[in-house]
Design a protein around this motif. Structure first.
Motif, PDB file in Angstrom:
ATOM      1  N   PRO A  64       0.836  -1.211   0.000  1.00 19.68           N
ATOM      2  CA  PRO A  64       0.000   0.000   0.000  1.00 19.68           C
ATOM      3  C   PRO A  64       0.866   1.254   0.000  1.00 19.68           C
ATOM      4  O   PRO A  64       1.932   1.277   0.629  1.00 19.68           O
ATOM      5  CB  PRO A  64      -0.803  -0.102   1.291  1.00 19.68           C
ATOM      6  N   ILE A  65       0.406   2.252  -0.689  1.00 18.04           N
ATOM      7  CA  ILE A  65       1.140   3.517  -0.769  1.00 18.04           C
ATOM      8  C   ILE A  65       1.388   4.098   0.624  1.00 18.04           C
ATOM      9  O   ILE A  65       2.395   4.752   0.854  1.00 18.04           O
ATOM     10  CB  ILE A  65       0.396   4.513  -1.691  1.00 18.04           C
ATOM     11  N   THR A  66       0.497   3.815   1.540  1.00 18.88           N
ATOM     12  CA  THR A  66       0.640   4.343   2.909  1.00 18.88           C
ATOM     13  C   THR A  66       1.908   3.815   3.589  1.00 18.88           C
ATOM     14  O   THR A  66       2.464   4.486   4.449  1.00 18.88           O
ATOM     15  CB  THR A  66      -0.597   4.008   3.767  1.00 18.88           C
ATOM     16  N   ASN A  67       2.367   2.617   3.203  1.00 23.73           N
ATOM     17  CA  ASN A  67       3.612   2.098   3.787  1.00 23.73           C
ATOM     18  C   ASN A  67       4.788   3.009   3.455  1.00 23.73           C
ATOM     19  O   ASN A  67       5.677   3.220   4.287  1.00 23.73           O
ATOM     20  CB  ASN A  67       3.903   0.688   3.270  1.00 23.73           C
ATOM     21  N   LEU A  68       4.796   3.544   2.238  1.00 21.14           N
ATOM     22  CA  LEU A  68       5.897   4.418   1.827  1.00 21.14           C
ATOM     23  C   LEU A  68       5.854   5.754   2.569  1.00 21.14           C
ATOM     24  O   LEU A  68       6.875   6.394   2.750  1.00 21.14           O
ATOM     25  CB  LEU A  68       5.858   4.664   0.326  1.00 21.14           C
ATOM     26  N   LEU A  69       4.664   6.150   2.978  1.00 24.98           N
ATOM     27  CA  LEU A  69       4.488   7.440   3.646  1.00 24.98           C
ATOM     28  C   LEU A  69       4.465   7.351   5.164  1.00 24.98           C
ATOM     29  O   LEU A  69       4.250   8.344   5.840  1.00 24.98           O
ATOM     30  CB  LEU A  69       3.183   8.102   3.154  1.00 24.98           C
ATOM     31  N   ASN A  70       4.687   6.169   5.692  1.00 25.27           N
ATOM     32  CA  ASN A  70       4.633   5.954   7.136  1.00 25.27           C
ATOM     33  C   ASN A  70       6.025   6.193   7.743  1.00 25.27           C
ATOM     34  O   ASN A  70       6.881   5.325   7.714  1.00 25.27           O
ATOM     35  CB  ASN A  70       4.150   4.546   7.446  1.00 25.27           C
ATOM     36  N   PHE A  71       6.217   7.407   8.257  1.00 27.15           N
ATOM     37  CA  PHE A  71       7.500   7.702   8.913  1.00 27.15           C
ATOM     38  C   PHE A  71       7.268   8.531  10.116  1.00 27.15           C
ATOM     39  O   PHE A  71       6.862   9.291  10.562  1.00 27.15           O
ATOM     40  CB  PHE A  71       8.536   8.403   8.005  1.00 27.15           C
TER      41      PHE A  71
END
Length: 71
Positions: A64-71
Protein backbone atom coordinates in the motif's frame (compact mmCIF):
# COMPACT_ATOMS: atom_id res chain seq x y z
CA UNK A 1 9.13 18.69 8.71
CA UNK A 2 10.76 20.37 5.75
CA UNK A 3 10.32 19.35 2.13
CA UNK A 4 13.87 17.99 2.10
CA UNK A 5 13.32 15.94 5.27
CA UNK A 6 10.14 14.45 3.81
CA UNK A 7 11.90 13.52 0.56
CA UNK A 8 14.75 11.86 2.49
CA UNK A 9 12.36 9.84 4.65
CA UNK A 10 10.33 8.77 1.63
CA UNK A 11 13.51 7.75 -0.18
CA UNK A 12 14.67 5.72 2.82
CA UNK A 13 11.34 3.88 2.89
CA UNK A 14 11.59 3.10 -0.82
CA UNK A 15 15.08 1.66 -0.26
CA UNK A 16 13.87 -0.35 2.74
CA UNK A 17 10.98 -1.98 0.88
CA UNK A 18 13.01 -2.47 -2.31
CA UNK A 19 15.63 -4.38 -0.34
CA UNK A 20 12.96 -6.40 1.46
CA UNK A 21 11.70 -7.49 -1.97
CA UNK A 22 15.24 -8.44 -2.96
CA UNK A 23 15.34 -5.95 -5.83
CA UNK A 24 18.40 -4.11 -7.01
CA UNK A 25 18.03 -0.45 -7.83
CA UNK A 26 18.27 -1.02 -11.57
CA UNK A 27 15.61 -3.75 -11.39
CA UNK A 28 13.06 -1.47 -9.75
CA UNK A 29 13.97 1.33 -12.15
CA UNK A 30 13.37 -1.05 -15.05
CA UNK A 31 9.96 -2.07 -13.66
CA UNK A 32 9.07 1.63 -13.31
CA UNK A 33 10.43 2.39 -16.79
CA UNK A 34 12.66 5.17 -15.46
CA UNK A 35 16.42 5.69 -15.55
CA UNK A 36 18.53 4.20 -12.76
CA UNK A 37 19.82 7.69 -12.03
CA UNK A 38 16.27 8.98 -11.51
CA UNK A 39 15.55 6.26 -8.95
CA UNK A 40 18.89 6.96 -7.27
CA UNK A 41 17.91 10.64 -6.86
CA UNK A 42 14.50 9.62 -5.47
CA UNK A 43 16.04 7.22 -2.96
CA UNK A 44 18.56 9.85 -1.84
CA UNK A 45 15.77 12.39 -1.32
CA UNK A 46 17.12 14.72 -3.97
CA UNK A 47 13.97 15.02 -6.05
CA UNK A 48 10.28 15.63 -5.50
CA UNK A 49 8.16 12.97 -7.20
CA UNK A 50 4.60 13.01 -8.43
CA UNK A 51 1.78 11.16 -6.70
CA UNK A 52 1.50 9.06 -9.87
CA UNK A 53 5.12 7.87 -9.60
CA UNK A 54 4.66 7.24 -5.88
CA UNK A 55 1.62 5.09 -6.73
CA UNK A 56 3.63 3.16 -9.35
CA UNK A 57 6.48 2.55 -6.90
CA UNK A 58 4.06 1.17 -4.31
CA UNK A 59 2.43 -0.98 -6.99
CA UNK A 60 5.75 -2.43 -8.18
CA UNK A 61 6.81 -3.10 -4.59
CA UNK A 62 3.41 -4.76 -4.00
CA UNK A 63 2.48 -2.72 -0.96
CA UNK A 64 0.00 0.00 0.00
CA UNK A 65 1.14 3.52 -0.77
CA UNK A 66 0.64 4.34 2.91
CA UNK A 67 3.61 2.10 3.79
CA UNK A 68 5.90 4.42 1.83
CA UNK A 69 4.49 7.44 3.65
CA UNK A 70 4.63 5.95 7.14
CA UNK A 71 7.50 7.70 8.91
Amino acid sequence: MTKQELQIKLGANIVKYRLEKGLKQYELADKLEIEDSALRRIEKGRTNISIWLLHRIAEKLELPITNLLNF
